[in-house]
Motif scaffolding. Structure first.
Motif, PDB file in Angstrom:
ATOM      1  N   SER B 104      38.293  33.227  11.778  1.00 18.49           N
ATOM      2  CA  SER B 104      38.513  32.129  10.833  1.00 18.49           C
ATOM      3  C   SER B 104      39.965  31.642  10.895  1.00 18.49           C
ATOM      4  CB  SER B 104      38.172  32.578   9.414  1.00 18.49           C
ATOM      5  OG  SER B 104      39.125  33.521   8.976  1.00 18.49           O
ATOM      6  N   GLN B 105      40.209  30.532  10.201  1.00 17.98           N
ATOM      7  CA  GLN B 105      41.549  29.963  10.167  1.00 17.98           C
ATOM      8  C   GLN B 105      42.533  30.922   9.499  1.00 17.98           C
ATOM      9  OE1 GLN B 105      42.126  26.775   7.383  1.00 17.98           O
ATOM     10  NE2 GLN B 105      43.486  25.718   8.785  1.00 17.98           N
ATOM     11  N   GLY B 126      41.825  26.289   1.829  1.00 15.85           N
ATOM     12  CA  GLY B 126      40.831  25.669   2.699  1.00 15.85           C
ATOM     13  C   GLY B 126      39.515  25.432   1.981  1.00 15.85           C
ATOM     14  N   VAL B 127      39.050  26.436   1.260  1.00 18.32           N
ATOM     15  CA  VAL B 127      37.764  26.303   0.578  1.00 18.32           C
ATOM     16  C   VAL B 127      37.849  25.231  -0.513  1.00 18.32           C
ATOM     17  CG1 VAL B 127      36.081  27.482  -0.887  1.00 18.32           C
ATOM     18  CG2 VAL B 127      37.007  28.644   1.120  1.00 18.32           C
ATOM     19  N   PRO B 250      39.499  24.143   7.820  1.00 17.79           N
ATOM     20  CA  PRO B 250      39.080  25.447   8.332  1.00 17.79           C
ATOM     21  C   PRO B 250      37.938  25.341   9.353  1.00 17.79           C
ATOM     22  CG  PRO B 250      39.380  25.561   5.967  1.00 17.79           C
ATOM     23  CD  PRO B 250      39.558  24.123   6.348  1.00 17.79           C
ATOM     24  N   HIS B 251      37.003  24.422   9.141  1.00 21.26           N
ATOM     25  CA  HIS B 251      35.870  24.365  10.070  1.00 21.26           C
ATOM     26  C   HIS B 251      36.278  23.743  11.394  1.00 21.26           C
ATOM     27  CE1 HIS B 251      36.015  20.562   8.016  1.00 21.26           C
ATOM     28  NE2 HIS B 251      35.198  20.026   8.884  1.00 21.26           N
ATOM     29  N   CYS B 343      35.208  32.311   5.371  1.00 21.08           N
ATOM     30  CA  CYS B 343      36.568  32.466   4.833  1.00 21.08           C
ATOM     31  C   CYS B 343      36.567  33.359   3.599  1.00 21.08           C
ATOM     32  CB  CYS B 343      37.149  31.114   4.389  1.00 21.08           C
ATOM     33  SG  CYS B 343      37.801  30.139   5.717  1.00 21.08           S
ATOM     34  N   LEU B 344      35.665  33.068   2.675  1.00 23.90           N
ATOM     35  CA  LEU B 344      35.655  33.826   1.421  1.00 23.90           C
ATOM     36  C   LEU B 344      35.283  35.276   1.678  1.00 23.90           C
ATOM     37  CD1 LEU B 344      34.046  31.359  -1.142  1.00 23.90           C
ATOM     38  CD2 LEU B 344      36.419  32.097  -1.001  1.00 23.90           C
ATOM     39  N   ALA B 345      34.273  35.498   2.532  1.00 23.71           N
ATOM     40  CA  ALA B 345      33.812  36.860   2.775  1.00 23.71           C
ATOM     41  C   ALA B 345      34.865  37.653   3.537  1.00 23.71           C
ATOM     42  CB  ALA B 345      32.506  36.839   3.562  1.00 23.71           C
ATOM     43  N   LYS B 346      35.392  37.061   4.575  1.00 27.68           N
ATOM     44  CA  LYS B 346      36.237  37.824   5.482  1.00 27.68           C
ATOM     45  C   LYS B 346      37.675  37.928   4.979  1.00 27.68           C
ATOM     46  CE  LYS B 346      36.903  38.537  10.369  1.00 27.68           C
ATOM     47  NZ  LYS B 346      38.343  38.570  10.495  1.00 27.68           N
ATOM     48  N   ASN B 347      38.196  36.865   4.404  1.00 27.71           N
ATOM     49  CA  ASN B 347      39.616  36.868   4.092  1.00 27.71           C
ATOM     50  C   ASN B 347      39.948  37.033   2.614  1.00 27.71           C
ATOM     51  OD1 ASN B 347      39.268  34.947   6.677  1.00 27.71           O
ATOM     52  ND2 ASN B 347      41.091  36.226   6.827  1.00 27.71           N
ATOM     53  N   VAL B 348      38.965  36.839   1.739  1.00 30.30           N
ATOM     54  CA  VAL B 348      39.243  37.082   0.331  1.00 30.30           C
ATOM     55  C   VAL B 348      38.589  38.392  -0.105  1.00 30.30           C
ATOM     56  CG1 VAL B 348      39.113  36.176  -2.012  1.00 30.30           C
ATOM     57  CG2 VAL B 348      39.466  34.608  -0.096  1.00 30.30           C
ATOM     58  N   TYR B 349      37.277  38.533   0.180  1.00 31.15           N
ATOM     59  CA  TYR B 349      36.561  39.757  -0.209  1.00 31.15           C
ATOM     60  C   TYR B 349      37.159  40.980   0.483  1.00 31.15           C
ATOM     61  CZ  TYR B 349      32.745  43.131  -0.661  1.00 31.15           C
ATOM     62  OH  TYR B 349      31.997  44.245  -0.913  1.00 31.15           O
TER      63      TYR B 349
END
Lengths: 84, 492
Positions: B104-105, B126-127, B250-251, B343-349
């Motif tokens: 991801s970005q 990004g989100v 991001p996409h 993004c949310l799963a990989k970089n925030v969670y």
């Protein structure tokens, strides 16, 4: 290019190519202040629209020239790949 | 009904293509979102172009040509400048991403600055920026379904149907589906847009030149930029903002990872601007709509192209136009959803739960897709903005990532992680305050000359962002330099 001309081609890619790349920016961002009018119509388009279209085409031309001049594009693809 | 049946057929074909592209592949998170990094020039071209020709182009650009006239031309100007930037920007980004197997970005920022917290910040920005972008795709789908039903399906129901279709599509296909549908979509949209752009002016005015002359006679000044407001200063600042932000989405950023070699970008930088000229025909259609269906006000200007189509053609053709329009929302919409979820799963969670396995993160990403669709759907119902205004808001936010990204590329760099974070936060905060409170530069600083007041708020925020970035980097540099040097060379 032959290895003997390497320094010259490096300078080309560092200085000349970005300068060329700046040309479309000047054309669109700067030009718009001077072409904000309808007349003369060119190819049936109001002048301002013609101007923007012209720079889209010239943007492509400029990038094509940059591509041809850039020594990085003459090496085989493998040389550019990251060896990890 | 005919039109809706045709549109439904388009949707089924798109889903079938997605299923077919996926079959026989083991979908890891990397496979699902960046296609295993195996796409050549043509596929990257189609993905990036697929990104370009969204509902924004189809309905938004024609809508602005219809409702605002001259200022719509900014849409034609920015992408070609973005491609020039991409010639130098994308190859180093791609190389770094490949070397570190980034997905991801925000991975990029995590790796460059050795800071998962900065990565999470980038993911959130990004989100948040993608929400208006997603909302505009849903708005577009709602308009298409509702207009093609000749008023039988209300816009609200139409938006819900569109959202369900999008969510199903993403869940089934991943990026391979997007690339294949992009092929079909691009062929269709090229044909449709060029046809409409030539036929409508001929049909309603007797030609493109005549159409412009009669619009200019009826509404002097409409085809140029006004002296204040959407003035040349607004135009130049908005084109610049959009050109800088073009690859910050991001996409789009992670679509860059899907390339096989960096030369794909350089070659595409030559040809993509020409593809951009399709927009000219979108404008022609939008201007012709002024004569065909006058009187649409406010956000209804986005309806102009479809209303003209309904008025001019048989239902089956309205279905073809509507179906194509739906694909222009589906392809980018799916990329947006998939990327936000990743993004949310990989970089925030992951930041909160560092011990989570790849499987868990992958499953969470897929679960987040319907959640994000639902959030976007809520915002769509509270709409009222034109499609173009939604994208302008997204661009003002997402471009705030540009200074930190650009300055992270040199091997000896000045910017620190604190500087990058402080710059991004201050830029986004500036956009948020100005947008939410509805203040303008003119209210805050009334003594400024008019052209400065007309500047796009995103550009003003970018200046604040860069100033803060430099100040904080200078202040934190002394303490971080010893650790920053090994980090830069640390290839893990």
């Amino acid at each position: 290019m032959s290895p003997a001309r390497k320094p010259g081609s490096t300078r080309t890619s560092r200085v000349l190519l970005p300068l060329l790349g700046a040309v479309p920016f000047v054309g669109i961002l700067g030009g718009i202040f001077f072409v904000n009018r309808v007349t003369p119509y060119v190819l049936g388009l109001p002048f301002i629209l013609f101007w923007v279209v012209l720079w889209v085409v010239l943007g492509s031309v400029v990038t094509a020239v940059i591509y041809r001049l850039d020594p990085g594009n003459r090496e085989p693809v493998e040389a550019e790949e990251v060896s990890s | 009904m005919t039109a809706l049946v045709v549109i439904a057929a388009f949707l089924l074909v798109a889903i079938a293509l997605g299923v077919r592209a996926r079959s026989g592949r083991d979908m890891s998170l990397e496979e699902w979102s960046v296609g295993g990094r195996g796409f050549g020039t043509v596929f990257v071209f189609l993905l990036l172009a697929g990104e370009l020709y969204t509902t924004f182009t189809f309905l938004g650009a024609s809508g602005w040509a219809y409702g605002k006239g001259g200022p719509a031309l900014y849409i034609l100007g920015y992408a070609s400048l973005a491609y020039v930037i991409s010639y130098w920007l994308l190859p180093p980004v791609w190389r770094f991403a490949k070397e570190h197997r980034l997905v991801s970005q925000s991975d990029f920022f995590v790796q460059k600055f050795d800071s998962p917290v900065l990565g999470a910040l980038v993911a959130l920005v990004g989100v948040v920026a993608m929400v208006p972008y997603l909302v505009l795709q849903l708005t577009g789908m709602g308009i298409i379904v509702s207009a093609s039903s000749y008023g039988h399906v209300s816009p609200h129901v139409a938006v819900v149907i569109g959202t369900l279709a999008l969510t199903a599509y993403v869940t089934v296909s991943g990026i391979h589906g997007s690339a294949w549908t992009a092929v079909v979509k691009d062929a269709l949209i090229l044909g449709i847009v060029v046809f409409l752009g030539i036929y409508l002016p001929l049909h309603y005015s007797g030609g493109i030149g005549k159409m412009f002359h009669s619009i200019d006679a009826a509404r002097p000044g409409f085809l140029t930029l006004p002296h204040s407001g959407l003035s040349p200063a607004w135009f130049a600042s908005t084109v610049l903002l959009s050109a800088l932000g073009f690859y910050m989405w991001p996409h789009t950023f992670s679509a860059v990872y899907s390339a096989k070699d960096p030369r794909a970008f350089r070659r595409n930088a030559v040809f993509l601007p020409l593809y951009q000229l399709v927009l000219l025909f979108v404008f022609f259609a939008g201007f012709a709509a002024i004569i065909a269906v006058p009187g649409l006000k406010g956000s209804d200007m986005d309806l102009s192209l479809l209303n003209t189509t309904v008025k001019t053609f048989d239902p089956w053709f309205v279905g073809v136009v509507g179906g194509t329009g739906m694909l222009t929302a589906l392809v980018p919409g799916s990329l947006l959803l998939m990327t936000s979820a990743t993004c949310l799963a990989k970089n925030v969670y992951r930041l909160a739960r560092p011990d989570a396995t790849d499987r868990t993160v992958g499953r969470l990403a897929k679960l987040l897709v319907p959640v994000l669709s639902a959030v976007a759907l809520l915002f769509t119902f509270n709409g009222g903005s034109t499609i173009v205004n939604l994208l302008l808001m997204g661009y003002a936010l997402v471009t705030q990532l540009f200074p930190a990204l650009l300055l992270s590329l040199p091997s000896r760099r000045f910017v620190t992680k604190q500087g990058a974070a402080a710059g991004i936060v201050s830029g986004v905060a500036t956009v948020a305050v100005v947008t939410l409170t509805g203040t303008t530069l003119a209210d805050l600083l009334p003594f400024l000359p008019q052209p400065v007041k007309d500047l796009n708020v995103g550009v003003v925020a970018l200046l604040v962002n860069t100033a803060v970035l430099f100040a904080v980097s200078a202040a934190t540099r002394a303490s971080t330099v010893p650790s920053a040097v090994p980090v830069a060379g640390d290839a893990t």
